[in-house]
Each structure stands twice: as structure tokens, then as C-alpha cells.
Design a protein around this motif. Sequence first.
Motif, PDB file in Angstrom:
ATOM      1  N   ASP A 106       0.806  -1.219   0.000  1.00 14.06           N
ATOM      2  CA  ASP A 106       0.000   0.000   0.000  1.00 14.06           C
ATOM      3  C   ASP A 106       0.840   1.270   0.000  1.00 14.06           C
ATOM      4  OD1 ASP A 106       0.997  -0.281   2.502  1.00 14.06           O
ATOM      5  OD2 ASP A 106      -0.908  -0.141   3.562  1.00 14.06           O
ATOM      6  N   HIS A 107       2.034   1.197  -0.606  1.00 16.71           N
ATOM      7  CA  HIS A 107       2.897   2.371  -0.697  1.00 16.71           C
ATOM      8  C   HIS A 107       3.340   2.612  -2.140  1.00 16.71           C
ATOM      9  CE1 HIS A 107       2.903   1.886   3.620  1.00 16.71           C
ATOM     10  NE2 HIS A 107       3.550   3.024   3.759  1.00 16.71           N
ATOM     11  N   ASP A 108       3.724   3.825  -2.420  1.00 19.67           N
ATOM     12  CA  ASP A 108       4.137   4.244  -3.757  1.00 19.67           C
ATOM     13  C   ASP A 108       5.611   3.888  -3.979  1.00 19.67           C
ATOM     14  OD1 ASP A 108       4.657   5.504  -6.145  1.00 19.67           O
ATOM     15  OD2 ASP A 108       3.994   7.489  -5.504  1.00 19.67           O
ATOM     16  N   ILE A 109       5.883   3.020  -4.952  1.00 21.10           N
ATOM     17  CA  ILE A 109       7.262   2.619  -5.234  1.00 21.10           C
ATOM     18  C   ILE A 109       7.791   3.269  -6.515  1.00 21.10           C
ATOM     19  CG2 ILE A 109       7.026   0.420  -4.018  1.00 21.10           C
ATOM     20  CD1 ILE A 109       6.815  -0.946  -6.772  1.00 21.10           C
ATOM     21  N   SER A 110       7.059   4.281  -7.020  1.00 27.23           N
ATOM     22  CA  SER A 110       7.461   4.906  -8.279  1.00 27.23           C
ATOM     23  C   SER A 110       8.765   5.686  -8.150  1.00 27.23           C
ATOM     24  CB  SER A 110       6.354   5.842  -8.787  1.00 27.23           C
ATOM     25  OG  SER A 110       6.111   6.910  -7.874  1.00 27.23           O
ATOM     26  N   GLY A 111       9.202   5.978  -6.915  1.00 18.17           N
ATOM     27  CA  GLY A 111      10.460   6.681  -6.725  1.00 18.17           C
ATOM     28  C   GLY A 111      11.682   5.779  -6.832  1.00 18.17           C
ATOM     29  N   ILE A 112      11.456   4.483  -6.985  1.00 13.79           N
ATOM     30  CA  ILE A 112      12.562   3.530  -7.141  1.00 13.79           C
ATOM     31  C   ILE A 112      12.656   3.150  -8.614  1.00 13.79           C
ATOM     32  CG2 ILE A 112      13.504   1.296  -6.455  1.00 13.79           C
ATOM     33  CD1 ILE A 112      11.785   1.466  -3.932  1.00 13.79           C
ATOM     34  N   PRO A 113      13.767   3.435  -9.291  1.00 11.35           N
ATOM     35  CA  PRO A 113      13.885   3.140 -10.728  1.00 11.35           C
ATOM     36  C   PRO A 113      13.825   1.648 -11.013  1.00 11.35           C
ATOM     37  CG  PRO A 113      16.011   3.805  -9.829  1.00 11.35           C
ATOM     38  CD  PRO A 113      15.002   4.048  -8.744  1.00 11.35           C
ATOM     39  N   ARG A 114      13.480   1.324 -12.244  1.00 11.30           N
ATOM     40  CA  ARG A 114      13.233  -0.063 -12.627  1.00 11.30           C
ATOM     41  C   ARG A 114      14.433  -0.975 -12.375  1.00 11.30           C
ATOM     42  NH1 ARG A 114      10.577  -2.532 -18.187  1.00 11.30           N
ATOM     43  NH2 ARG A 114      11.218  -4.699 -17.811  1.00 11.30           N
ATOM     44  N   ASP A 115      15.643  -0.502 -12.697  1.00  9.48           N
ATOM     45  CA  ASP A 115      16.810  -1.377 -12.546  1.00  9.48           C
ATOM     46  C   ASP A 115      17.024  -1.779 -11.089  1.00  9.48           C
ATOM     47  OD1 ASP A 115      17.541   1.375 -12.145  1.00  9.48           O
ATOM     48  OD2 ASP A 115      19.634   0.753 -12.111  1.00  9.48           O
ATOM     49  N   LEU A 116      16.634  -0.905 -10.161  1.00  8.91           N
ATOM     50  CA  LEU A 116      16.777  -1.242  -8.747  1.00  8.91           C
ATOM     51  C   LEU A 116      15.613  -2.102  -8.258  1.00  8.91           C
ATOM     52  CD1 LEU A 116      18.287   2.108  -7.514  1.00  8.91           C
ATOM     53  CD2 LEU A 116      19.359  -0.128  -7.403  1.00  8.91           C
ATOM     54  N   PHE A 233       6.155   6.873   0.503  1.00  7.84           N
ATOM     55  CA  PHE A 233       4.878   7.558   0.662  1.00  7.84           C
ATOM     56  C   PHE A 233       3.742   6.541   0.514  1.00  7.84           C
ATOM     57  CE2 PHE A 233       7.738  10.942  -0.228  1.00  7.84           C
ATOM     58  CZ  PHE A 233       7.172  12.097   0.308  1.00  7.84           C
ATOM     59  N   ASP A 234       2.642   6.779   1.226  1.00 10.77           N
ATOM     60  CA  ASP A 234       1.503   5.880   1.074  1.00 10.77           C
ATOM     61  C   ASP A 234       0.726   6.232  -0.188  1.00 10.77           C
ATOM     62  OD1 ASP A 234      -0.205   8.043   1.624  1.00 10.77           O
ATOM     63  OD2 ASP A 234      -0.359   7.538   3.746  1.00 10.77           O
ATOM     64  N   ARG A 235      -0.302   5.473  -0.463  1.00  7.50           N
ATOM     65  CA  ARG A 235      -1.071   5.645  -1.701  1.00  7.50           C
ATOM     66  C   ARG A 235      -1.779   6.998  -1.755  1.00  7.50           C
ATOM     67  NH1 ARG A 235       0.476   1.828  -5.471  1.00  7.50           N
ATOM     68  NH2 ARG A 235       0.624  -0.214  -4.493  1.00  7.50           N
ATOM     69  N   ASN A 236      -1.977   7.623  -0.596  1.00 11.04           N
ATOM     70  CA  ASN A 236      -2.654   8.914  -0.546  1.00 11.04           C
ATOM     71  C   ASN A 236      -1.680  10.091  -0.682  1.00 11.04           C
ATOM     72  OD1 ASN A 236      -5.261   7.769  -0.095  1.00 11.04           O
ATOM     73  ND2 ASN A 236      -4.674   7.394   2.036  1.00 11.04           N
ATOM     74  N   GLY A 237      -0.400   9.783  -0.855  1.00  9.27           N
ATOM     75  CA  GLY A 237       0.585  10.836  -1.056  1.00  9.27           C
ATOM     76  C   GLY A 237       1.203  11.392   0.207  1.00  9.27           C
ATOM     77  N   PHE A 238       0.982  10.708   1.345  1.00  8.56           N
ATOM     78  CA  PHE A 238       1.564  11.157   2.609  1.00  8.56           C
ATOM     79  C   PHE A 238       2.773  10.290   2.966  1.00  8.56           C
ATOM     80  CE2 PHE A 238      -2.936  12.367   2.912  1.00  8.56           C
ATOM     81  CZ  PHE A 238      -2.789  13.729   3.166  1.00  8.56           C
TER      82      PHE A 238
END
Length: 282
Positions: A106-116, A233-238
Motif C-alpha cells: 500500500d505504498h508508492d514505489i514509483s520513486g525507485i527506478p526499474r533497474d533497482l 509515501f503511502d497511496r494517498n501521497g503522505f
Amino acid sequence: MDGEILTDVYEYLYDDIQFILKSTVRFRIIASLLESPKTFDEIRGEVNVSLPALYSNIRLLIDEGSVRLRGERYSLTPEMKLMGLSAMKLIDSVRVINGLEDIWLDHDISGIPRDLLEDIDWLINSELIMASPSDIYRPHNTYRELIRGSSEIYGVSPISHRDLIDIYEGFLEEGVPIELVLSDGVIREMVLNASFSLLKTAIKNRNLKVRRFAGDLKVAFTVTDKFLSLGLFDRNGFYDQNRDIMSTDRRAIEWGHRLYEHYRERSEKLGLRNITGIMLSI
């Protein structure tokens, strides 16, 4: 990769993958031989199965062309070594996902690039440090404990925490080099709350390097020569201050340095004049 190609690869590799993973005994033998060639007794000491089961599975691996015997030592063929390493990577990745599912789900993992993300197995010896009703400061206190004795510090953060500024000021006073990639808001908070004379001296002495990240930072982490601490960050952006992935494992630390380099390459270095300008604009 094209869908048809993926299907072809899957069908081509399915029997080999099944051969490795279907038998616990075979997989343990392969895992043992991944480290180094071994004698039968050495394998038996690590695999810990009955003598008939070990013998029959080693024989099968030899017949399948996966293991060879030279003198008294068994070793993997080059092809099986590659397949074994890939299988171990897959298993470790699944263990990391399952072991840390309380933050991945339930957290945003978009800040981790694909290769990692593809090398998420490097976090195999990591722990999810969570706050609880009886210990609401556990993540922060664990962070304070692990960062002690670090001889270099790298951080990326879109959030500001007064206590972290105090911690970093202590390191700067000791001459420990610190390099930070920060959002505009955090840079302003740092200038506002930290000792400006200390910042000025540290920047002049090159103990402190501050870099500005112009976009949205969707991950916060610290990596030193001692440990890695990663928050999301959680799914709500916090930002979730109650959960941190932490590790003192060498591979996790290396993974953290790679993540830092990703953000370092995409950020702008700020000099003393820039910092002074930010201070005067507050």
C-alpha cells in the motif's frame, strides 16, 4: 519485451526451471555448489538429507548434464550455474516482497527506478521497522542508533524533520562528509532551522554538499557506510513516518548507493551563494 518472445522464452525455460525448483533436495544441492565445488561429504553436511536421497539426486544431476565430477569434487556446469543464480535471485526477490509486504502493498514505489526494482533481492537481509502503540518512535530511534559511527552520509528527502537536522549538525561539527539531494521545501527548512554559520563553514570546507531536485521526490532514504534506511509515501501521497526499511547488509548498502547515484545524476549542485540567497528570501 514482445509478448510472443516472452511466451517463447517461458516455454523454452519451463522444463529447466521446473527441474531446479520441483525438488527441494536438488535445489539445495545446486545452492550448495553455487558457492564452490565440494566433495560428497561436504555437500551432505550442508544439504542434510538421507544418504540415498542425496546420492540419487546427485546422480540425476550428473545424468542431466547439470553437475560434473572431477576427482572427488562435484561442481555445476556453466549453464546450470547461470540458471542456479537466476533461480536464487527469483527466490530472494519473492522473499523480500513477502517479508516486507506491509510496506510494498500500500505504498508508492514509483520513486525507485526499474533497474533497482529488478535487483530488489539485494534487500534480502533487510527489516521493516514499524512503530507500535507501545513504541511510536521505534523507526526514528532505530535510525539514530544505526547512523552512529558513520564516516560518510548520503541522503535524499522531500520531507523535513527538526531532529534529523540536529543529528546532521552533530556530524558536520565532527567533520563527517554529508551529501544531500533535497526538494526546494526541505532546503528552505534546513536553512531556516539549522545553524547557518555551521552550514556556511561546512560548505566552504566541502564537508556538506547540497543538491536540488527540481521534480517530485517520491522516496526518502539515507545510506552511509554503515546502513541503509528507506521510507516511502503511502497511496494517498503522505510520507509514512511509521515504517522504514533498514539494513546493515553490504548488498543493501550498495543498493542504496546506486539509488542515491540515480538521484544525484538528476539533481543540481547548490553553492554557498545559492544557499545564502535562499536564506535571504525567507
